[in-house]
Design a protein around this motif. Structure first.
Motif, PDB file in Angstrom:
ATOM      1  N   MET A 374       0.829  -1.205   0.000  1.00 14.75           N
ATOM      2  CA  MET A 374       0.000   0.000   0.000  1.00 14.75           C
ATOM      3  C   MET A 374       0.866   1.259   0.000  1.00 14.75           C
ATOM      4  SD  MET A 374      -3.198  -0.883  -0.098  1.00 14.75           S
ATOM      5  CE  MET A 374      -4.074   0.528   0.552  1.00 14.75           C
ATOM      6  N   ALA A 375       1.912   1.268   0.849  1.00 12.39           N
ATOM      7  CA  ALA A 375       2.765   2.452   0.953  1.00 12.39           C
ATOM      8  C   ALA A 375       3.525   2.701  -0.331  1.00 12.39           C
ATOM      9  CB  ALA A 375       3.723   2.300   2.131  1.00 12.39           C
ATOM     10  N   VAL A 376       4.091   1.645  -0.920  1.00 13.22           N
ATOM     11  CA  VAL A 376       4.851   1.788  -2.169  1.00 13.22           C
ATOM     12  C   VAL A 376       3.936   2.235  -3.308  1.00 13.22           C
ATOM     13  CG1 VAL A 376       6.141   0.543  -3.935  1.00 13.22           C
ATOM     14  CG2 VAL A 376       6.688   0.192  -1.523  1.00 13.22           C
ATOM     15  N   ASN A 377       2.758   1.620  -3.423  1.00 11.25           N
ATOM     16  CA  ASN A 377       1.822   2.002  -4.486  1.00 11.25           C
ATOM     17  C   ASN A 377       1.401   3.460  -4.361  1.00 11.25           C
ATOM     18  OD1 ASN A 377       1.825  -0.434  -5.757  1.00 11.25           O
ATOM     19  ND2 ASN A 377      -0.098  -1.164  -4.923  1.00 11.25           N
ATOM     20  N   ARG A 378       1.155   3.892  -3.123  1.00  9.83           N
ATOM     21  CA  ARG A 378       0.721   5.272  -2.898  1.00  9.83           C
ATOM     22  C   ARG A 378       1.794   6.264  -3.334  1.00  9.83           C
ATOM     23  NH1 ARG A 378      -1.335   4.385   1.680  1.00  9.83           N
ATOM     24  NH2 ARG A 378       0.566   4.723   2.919  1.00  9.83           N
ATOM     25  N   GLU A 379       3.037   6.001  -2.996  1.00 11.41           N
ATOM     26  CA  GLU A 379       4.127   6.915  -3.350  1.00 11.41           C
ATOM     27  C   GLU A 379       4.449   6.862  -4.841  1.00 11.41           C
ATOM     28  OE1 GLU A 379       5.379   9.244  -1.287  1.00 11.41           O
ATOM     29  OE2 GLU A 379       3.782   8.444  -0.001  1.00 11.41           O
ATOM     30  N   THR A 380       4.334   5.665  -5.434  1.00  9.62           N
ATOM     31  CA  THR A 380       4.573   5.534  -6.875  1.00  9.62           C
ATOM     32  C   THR A 380       3.524   6.308  -7.658  1.00  9.62           C
ATOM     33  OG1 THR A 380       5.545   3.338  -6.546  1.00  9.62           O
ATOM     34  CG2 THR A 380       4.864   3.905  -8.783  1.00  9.62           C
ATOM     35  N   LYS A 381       2.250   6.172  -7.261  1.00  6.42           N
ATOM     36  CA  LYS A 381       1.174   6.902  -7.933  1.00  6.42           C
ATOM     37  C   LYS A 381       1.361   8.415  -7.785  1.00  6.42           C
ATOM     38  CE  LYS A 381      -0.850   3.191  -9.313  1.00  6.42           C
ATOM     39  NZ  LYS A 381      -0.674   2.785 -10.731  1.00  6.42           N
ATOM     40  N   GLU A 382       1.873   8.840  -6.643  1.00 10.81           N
ATOM     41  CA  GLU A 382       2.110  10.265  -6.439  1.00 10.81           C
ATOM     42  C   GLU A 382       3.200  10.762  -7.387  1.00 10.81           C
ATOM     43  OE1 GLU A 382       2.104  14.181  -5.089  1.00 10.81           O
ATOM     44  OE2 GLU A 382       0.604  12.577  -4.993  1.00 10.81           O
ATOM     45  N   TYR A 383       4.250   9.961  -7.574  1.00 16.27           N
ATOM     46  CA  TYR A 383       5.295  10.341  -8.525  1.00 16.27           C
ATOM     47  C   TYR A 383       4.727  10.393  -9.941  1.00 16.27           C
ATOM     48  CZ  TYR A 383       9.310  10.137 -11.587  1.00 16.27           C
ATOM     49  OH  TYR A 383      10.196  10.403 -12.590  1.00 16.27           O
ATOM     50  N   GLU A 384       3.917   9.399 -10.295  1.00 19.17           N
ATOM     51  CA  GLU A 384       3.318   9.375 -11.626  1.00 19.17           C
ATOM     52  C   GLU A 384       2.426  10.591 -11.844  1.00 19.17           C
ATOM     53  OE1 GLU A 384       1.298   5.659 -11.782  1.00 19.17           O
ATOM     54  OE2 GLU A 384       3.136   4.466 -11.939  1.00 19.17           O
ATOM     55  N   ARG A 385       1.697  10.995 -10.803  1.00 17.84           N
ATOM     56  CA  ARG A 385       0.821  12.168 -10.914  1.00 17.84           C
ATOM     57  C   ARG A 385       1.638  13.425 -11.214  1.00 17.84           C
ATOM     58  NH1 ARG A 385      -0.983  16.425  -8.126  1.00 17.84           N
ATOM     59  NH2 ARG A 385       0.473  16.023  -6.420  1.00 17.84           N
ATOM     60  N   ARG A 386       2.746  13.594 -10.486  1.00 15.22           N
ATOM     61  CA  ARG A 386       3.611  14.761 -10.724  1.00 15.22           C
ATOM     62  C   ARG A 386       4.211  14.725 -12.119  1.00 15.22           C
ATOM     63  NH1 ARG A 386       6.950  14.769  -4.972  1.00 15.22           N
ATOM     64  NH2 ARG A 386       5.182  15.326  -3.621  1.00 15.22           N
ATOM     65  N   LEU A 387       4.585  13.537 -12.555  1.00 16.38           N
ATOM     66  CA  LEU A 387       5.157  13.380 -13.890  1.00 16.38           C
ATOM     67  C   LEU A 387       4.140  13.785 -14.958  1.00 16.38           C
ATOM     68  CD1 LEU A 387       7.697  12.261 -15.402  1.00 16.38           C
ATOM     69  CD2 LEU A 387       6.506  10.060 -15.496  1.00 16.38           C
ATOM     70  N   MET A 388       2.907  13.353 -14.790  1.00 18.50           N
ATOM     71  CA  MET A 388       1.859  13.680 -15.761  1.00 18.50           C
ATOM     72  C   MET A 388       1.609  15.185 -15.817  1.00 18.50           C
ATOM     73  SD  MET A 388      -0.918  10.594 -15.231  1.00 18.50           S
ATOM     74  CE  MET A 388      -2.018  11.286 -16.476  1.00 18.50           C
ATOM     75  N   ILE A 389       1.624  15.837 -14.677  1.00 17.88           N
ATOM     76  CA  ILE A 389       1.400  17.285 -14.647  1.00 17.88           C
ATOM     77  C   ILE A 389       2.496  18.008 -15.440  1.00 17.88           C
ATOM     78  CG2 ILE A 389       1.425  19.319 -13.141  1.00 17.88           C
ATOM     79  CD1 ILE A 389       0.029  17.589 -11.009  1.00 17.88           C
ATOM     80  N   GLU A 390       3.746  17.626 -15.204  1.00 19.54           N
ATOM     81  CA  GLU A 390       4.879  18.259 -15.897  1.00 19.54           C
ATOM     82  C   GLU A 390       4.810  18.036 -17.407  1.00 19.54           C
ATOM     83  OE1 GLU A 390       7.372  20.118 -14.874  1.00 19.54           O
ATOM     84  OE2 GLU A 390       7.087  20.050 -12.705  1.00 19.54           O
ATOM     85  N   LEU A 391       4.525  16.787 -17.803  1.00 18.23           N
ATOM     86  CA  LEU A 391       4.522  16.475 -19.232  1.00 18.23           C
ATOM     87  C   LEU A 391       3.291  17.027 -19.928  1.00 18.23           C
ATOM     88  CD1 LEU A 391       5.984  12.850 -19.270  1.00 18.23           C
ATOM     89  CD2 LEU A 391       7.127  15.014 -19.740  1.00 18.23           C
ATOM     90  N   ASP A 392       2.181  17.100 -19.213  1.00 14.85           N
ATOM     91  CA  ASP A 392       0.988  17.687 -19.806  1.00 14.85           C
ATOM     92  C   ASP A 392       1.208  19.172 -20.083  1.00 14.85           C
ATOM     93  OD1 ASP A 392      -1.810  17.381 -20.621  1.00 14.85           O
ATOM     94  OD2 ASP A 392      -2.235  18.731 -18.961  1.00 14.85           O
ATOM     95  N   ALA A 393       1.860  19.851 -19.152  1.00 13.56           N
ATOM     96  CA  ALA A 393       2.176  21.276 -19.362  1.00 13.56           C
ATOM     97  C   ALA A 393       3.120  21.447 -20.543  1.00 13.56           C
ATOM     98  CB  ALA A 393       2.790  21.863 -18.092  1.00 13.56           C
ATOM     99  N   MET A 394       4.118  20.552 -20.651  1.00 15.92           N
ATOM    100  CA  MET A 394       5.039  20.610 -21.787  1.00 15.92           C
ATOM    101  C   MET A 394       4.290  20.370 -23.094  1.00 15.92           C
ATOM    102  SD  MET A 394       8.164  18.065 -22.836  1.00 15.92           S
ATOM    103  CE  MET A 394       6.950  16.908 -23.500  1.00 15.92           C
TER     104      MET A 394
END
Length: 599
Positions: A374-394
């Protein structure tokens, strides 16, 4: 629309392809014909070593064509291709550089257990089995071998799979590696990928209330987040007359999935979209040939200068937007996952502290099977969310710059068509830019064209597929069009799940020694820290590689878009074609024929 309609449509388009006589277009048309006449299905066999995957395939074939081994192996992935044109087994090696070579049986057997570094996978072509025409069935080694030796290959064709068959041996049941493997698979597959579980070598006296079967059913449903169909295969009891398991219920169910009306509709729509793209490519060539003949040398040179200017702007977009964005993302990976590691550790320590000293075994099981995941999945999804925000803006910035550059290019071009506006409107470039401006560039910029798919409306995806894969070994047209970012996010999720295995193995070490109840908690915390250090190292290494690959794919895709548009009006100053009037008339006739039969 049916496959018969697709064949008619292709026959009509082929007449125009023949008259144009363009090598790339002809090759693409032949490829499309083969896909229409022989639609393919991917079925992947997964499970731990000794679960009986290979034996089940041999049972389907009713021949011991594939080598079986009870011992763990780093063997090759083997593809069994069911081909109507094959009358006896044929053996091939598919190499990492996408080349294919025919093998004799002895070499095939040797490579199946001891693959060399050049091998991507092996293939054996066999006669079709009734109801399973066009089946491509993948036999894989156990979890350890796939993760260590075949991970990249696995990440390529698991998302392409129509059906995943996960095999579990009844005597062994579901083990820790099965938990890890299923979590890993879940990160890679699509929601519409069918998953079935086969419990192999079951006792003859098996009943519906069997405790082991119910345990496997419970865990697989939980891990795949769905009700997974479960099939049982009874073990052979007469050892004096060993027989291969036919598992008829399993293959009947697979056949039902692959031939379902829903899946056939997806295939037809996919292939029809690619036929439309083939016709668009043919029309573009005819239009460009016509332009070549009617324009002056001066006009051709001026158009070429506009094309070069567009290419220059494309390079500037890459230099100012894509490269800096990805370089920043890559440099931030260690920091992001270091923070994630700290958060995961704190969460697990809190869960350990909540347990009493008398519950060591239960706490370790809870950490491994629940709080850690649960902890690893939660942190991985958070990283993916930040990645999507950056790439969507690009992507939005790139869309704006690129649309402006393309619009300017076509504005300059149109100034040179003042006396040929009708011809300009019909030409390939106008069609392309119209589609881009209407829908925005993001779907093109993000599309991973090499995978084909049911959403195959992406311009020139088939051409991109042809150009990038050479002889097209292992590619198909039955899945949704890939999005590079979504594909990378799935790989990142799978990478993180894979790395959880390092944590679990380190934590389990604590059970191998006698520990006083008064001291096990500090030692468990120490093991958690040790395991998470390995998780961190393995995860950032692979994620960095994945983001670097995504960067390269984005640059390549933008260059493809720029080049396609820049070359749409870039004419060969010396090119002379004799049959242009015939091409123009054929193009008109082809469209009339397609309209008449409403295709």
């Amino acid at each position: 629309m049916t496959f018969s309609d697709l064949e008619k449509k292709h026959e009509i388009i082929q007449k125009l392809v023949n008259i144009i006589n363009n090598d790339e277009l002809s090759t693409l048309s032949k490829f499309m014909r083969s896909r229409i006449s022989s639609p393919e299905s991917y079925v992947t066999m997964l499970g731990e070593t000794s679960s009986g995957k290979t034996t089940l395939i041999n049972g389907l074939l009713q021949k011991k064509l594939l080598k079986t081994s009870a011992a763990p192996t780093t063997g090759a992935i083997v593809e069994v291709l069911f081909d109507a044109n094959v009358h006896s087994p044929e053996y091939y090696a598919i190499n990492s550089n996408a080349t294919m070579e025919k093998l004799d049986m002895d070499t095939f057997i040797n490579l199946s257990s001891k693959p060399d570094d050049e091998l991507s996978r092996l293939q054996i072509a066999v006669p079709e089995v009734e109801g399973l025409a066009g089946l491509r069935l993948f036999d894989t080694p156990g979890y350890g071998s796939i993760i260590d030796k075949h991970e990249e290959v696995l990440k390529d064709f698991i998302p392409n799979s129509d059906v995943i068959i996960y095999v579990i041996g009844y005597k062994i049941g579901i083990q820790e590696n099965d938990f890890l493997f299923m979590r890993y698979i879940q990160e890679l597959i699509h929601n519409d990928t069918d998953v079935i579980v086969v419990v192999n070598r079951c006792p003859l006296t098996l009943t519906e209330k069997d405790r082991r079967i119910n345990e496997i059913r419970h865990y697989t449903n939980d891990l795949f987040h769905r009700d997974v169909p479960l099939f049982t295969v009874v073990a052979e009891t007469d050892t004096s007359k060993p027989a291969l398991p036919q598992a008829k219920n399993v293959w009947k169910y697979v056949n039902k999935i692959l031939n379902s009306p829903e899946r056939q509709k997806i295939l037809v729509n996919t292939l029809n979209a690619y036929l439309d793209d083939l016709l668009h490519n043919a029309d573009s060539i005819v239009d460009k040939n016509e332009l070549t003949q009617i324009m002056s040398q001066k006009e051709k040179k001026e158009l070429s200068s506009y094309a070069e200017d567009l290419r220059s702007k494309g390079k500037n977009i890459i230099k100012t937007e894509i490269i800096p964005t990805f370089d920043k993302l890559i440099s931030d990976i260690p920091k992001q996952f270091s923070l994630a590691q700290k958060t995961i550790y704190e969460n697990i320590i809190n869960s350990i502290e909540k347990e009493s000293n008398a519950k060591m075994d239960e706490t370790i099981a809870f950490v491994n099977n629940h709080s850690l995941l649960m902890a690893v999945n939660r942190e991985t999804k958070e990283y993916e969310r930040r990645l999507m925000i950056e790439l969507d803006a690009m992507n939005k910035r790139v869309d704006n710059y690129l649309n402006e550059a393309i619009a300017n290019y076509y504005h300059e071009v149109e100034l040179h068509f003042t006396t040929n506006l009708e011809l300009a409107a019909r030409s390939s470039g106008g069609k392309i830019v119209g589609k881009l401006m209407e829908n925005g560039l993001k779907q093109y910029f993000a599309a991973f064209g090499g995978a084909g798919g049911s959403g195959a409306g992406v311009a020139n995806a088939a051409k991109h597929l042809l150009k990038k894969t050479g002889d097209l070994v292992g590619k198909k047209f039955s899945r949704e069009t890939y999005n590079m970012l979504a594909h990378t996010l799935k790989k990142i999720g799978a990478t993180s799940v894979k790395a959880i295995g390092y944590v679990v193995s380190v934590i389990i070490e604590i059970l191998q020694v006698i520990i006083e109840y008064t001291t096990w908690k500090p030692k468990l915390k120490k093991q958690v820290k040790k395991g998470l250090d390995e998780w961190y190292e393995k995860t950032i290494e692979t994620v960095t590689k994945d983001i670097q690959t995504l960067k390269e794919q984005n640059i390549e895709t933008l260059n493809d878009i720029i080049e396609e548009i820049a070359s749409s009006y870039e004419l060969d100053e010396e090119k002379m074609i004799d049959n242009i009037p015939e091409q123009i008339e054929a193009k008109k006739q082809i469209h009339r024929e397609l309209e008449e039969i409403r295709l």
